[in-house]
Design a protein around this motif. Sequence first.
Motif, short mmCIF file in Angstrom:
data_model
loop_
_atom_site.label_atom_id
_atom_site.label_comp_id
_atom_site.label_asym_id
_atom_site.label_seq_id
_atom_site.Cartn_x
_atom_site.Cartn_y
_atom_site.Cartn_z
N LEU A 244 66.60 54.46 29.67
CA LEU A 244 66.39 53.02 29.65
C LEU A 244 65.01 52.64 30.18
CD1 LEU A 244 69.86 51.68 30.89
CD2 LEU A 244 68.99 51.73 28.55
N LEU A 320 75.29 53.77 24.01
CA LEU A 320 75.63 53.94 25.42
C LEU A 320 75.97 55.40 25.72
CD1 LEU A 320 77.81 50.74 25.95
CD2 LEU A 320 75.51 51.16 26.87
N LEU A 323 72.94 57.92 25.93
CA LEU A 323 71.94 57.81 26.99
C LEU A 323 71.87 59.12 27.77
CD1 LEU A 323 72.68 54.22 28.40
CD2 LEU A 323 70.62 54.95 27.16
N GLU A 325 71.41 59.61 30.81
CA GLU A 325 72.20 59.37 32.02
C GLU A 325 73.05 58.14 31.78
OE1 GLU A 325 71.78 58.97 36.90
OE2 GLU A 325 69.99 58.97 35.64
N LEU A 327 75.03 54.59 31.90
CA LEU A 327 74.55 53.29 32.36
C LEU A 327 74.87 53.07 33.84
CD1 LEU A 327 73.20 50.66 31.42
CD2 LEU A 327 75.47 49.78 30.86
N THR A 329 75.11 55.44 36.03
CA THR A 329 74.36 56.52 36.70
C THR A 329 75.25 57.56 37.39
OG1 THR A 329 74.06 55.49 38.87
CG2 THR A 329 72.47 54.89 37.15
N LEU A 358 71.84 49.80 41.28
CA LEU A 358 71.39 50.40 40.03
C LEU A 358 69.92 50.06 39.77
CD1 LEU A 358 74.42 49.45 37.73
CD2 LEU A 358 73.81 51.77 38.47
N GLU A 361 66.71 47.98 35.03
CA GLU A 361 67.08 47.94 33.62
C GLU A 361 68.56 48.24 33.41
OE1 GLU A 361 64.82 51.70 34.67
OE2 GLU A 361 64.44 49.54 34.76
N ASN A 362 69.13 49.07 34.28
CA ASN A 362 70.56 49.34 34.20
C ASN A 362 71.37 48.11 34.57
OD1 ASN A 362 69.16 51.99 34.57
ND2 ASN A 362 71.23 52.78 34.36
N THR A 363 70.97 47.43 35.64
CA THR A 363 71.67 46.23 36.07
C THR A 363 71.62 45.15 35.00
OG1 THR A 363 71.12 46.69 38.39
CG2 THR A 363 71.79 44.45 37.85
N SER A 365 71.11 45.51 31.74
CA SER A 365 71.88 45.91 30.56
C SER A 365 73.38 45.81 30.82
CB SER A 365 71.51 47.35 30.16
OG SER A 365 70.15 47.44 29.80
N LEU A 366 73.80 46.19 32.03
CA LEU A 366 75.21 46.10 32.38
C LEU A 366 75.66 44.65 32.40
CD1 LEU A 366 77.77 47.64 33.29
CD2 LEU A 366 77.00 47.33 35.65
#
Length: 430
Positions: A244, A320, A323, A325, A327, A329, A358, A361-363, A365-366
């Motif tokens: 990501l 998803l 990825l 890793e 999303l 993690t 997180l 970018e993970n936060t 996207s989530l």
Amino acid sequence: MSSELLVELGEDPATAQLGQLKLTTIEDQQWPPDESTLTKSETDISQRFDAGSPHLPWDHPFYDIARHQIIEVAGDDNFGRKVIVFNACRMPPHHQLDHHKLLMYLKGTLDQYVESDYTLIYFHHGLTGENKPSLSWLRDAYREFDRKYKKNIKALYIVHPTMFIKTLLFLFKPIISFKFGRKINYASYLSELEDVVKCEQLLIPARVKEYDNKLRASLKPTGQPPTSPLHSPPLPNQVFGVPLAILRQRNPDEDPIPLVMRDTISFLSEQGLGIEGIFRRSANVTLVKEVQLRYNSGEPVSFTEMEDIHLAAVILKTFLRELPEPLLTYQLYNDIVNFTSVSSDSQVALLKTLVESLPEENTASLRYLVTFLAQVSANSEVNKMTNSNLAVVFGPNLLWGRDNAMSLSAIGPINNFTRTLLDQQHLVFT
């Protein structure tokens, strides 16, 4: 062996003869009371899970079955279908295995997925006279697995078939429906599964891998089966299988939410909220590969032109799952699988803490994904996708172990965490 999942019961003479066999059946034995059997809850199999152990706790009613790891769940296949794996080599001798409970455990596993399209992979190597189920067990399986289990199974792959299993299926041909007979596929080598599922995501027993290597080594050079494809270097515009953080760096606006997620979720928000079973159906594999290639080549994708709601849903799940890793993690893996041990009063606070830990970018996207799934769930009277159902679909696509596989003992806690996140999303993302 796994042909019991595909047998259609009826008034066929062969079925009637099976039912009249004078064998000692499992009904003659004393089994645990009904309250110890599985329900359809996705958390039943894994209650009180300890992340330090790959198995269920010793006092769980199915501990003695789960500890053998005969049945595993391995994410989604290349078509967007859940993958259930059955390992014959992990079945202990008859006297060490309660076959009735094994059947109930298999049913409990399938109960979580039979409303969606799914694939069953059966590793036949390791089935011997010592651990082979009895005919009475097969007969009970015929009775237990009714149409609801067969309707959405899209394929059964029998890996390393022997003459025994081929003969067995031939003898049972009169009681296997034509429709389900077409779903049975033989795979002589592990590499033949690559068109269906990535082998590295399967928990393939070492014995099976060693046997596969021996089979390949015994062939003449001209008869060698194709090897598993090597991973090619990423394309300049590749988006599938790319971290990501890198996708964000490539974006001119440094948008933390990947283009694939924006495209699919935007389309599904407009067209998919009223579709019954959204995220439960598979898509045409040719179209899936075509869309992936377009994204990886930097070409624009219009799901509106393709007129396939389920294609967009599968692309979102595939993105998803591919990825490098998850999303959520690897760092949060232990916290999430142990989430069930947290008191209900403290769960929201812990959810917020975990989400805030997180990468940015993970936060983002989530949050984007969960906000959309809340819209899907709000229309569950029409689309039948409640938070629990969505958790079963998305849990394995949001988190998996470092070995890239999903053990059955971990999938329940992960689904439970996902459901709680969906239930409390209005408090977590405030």
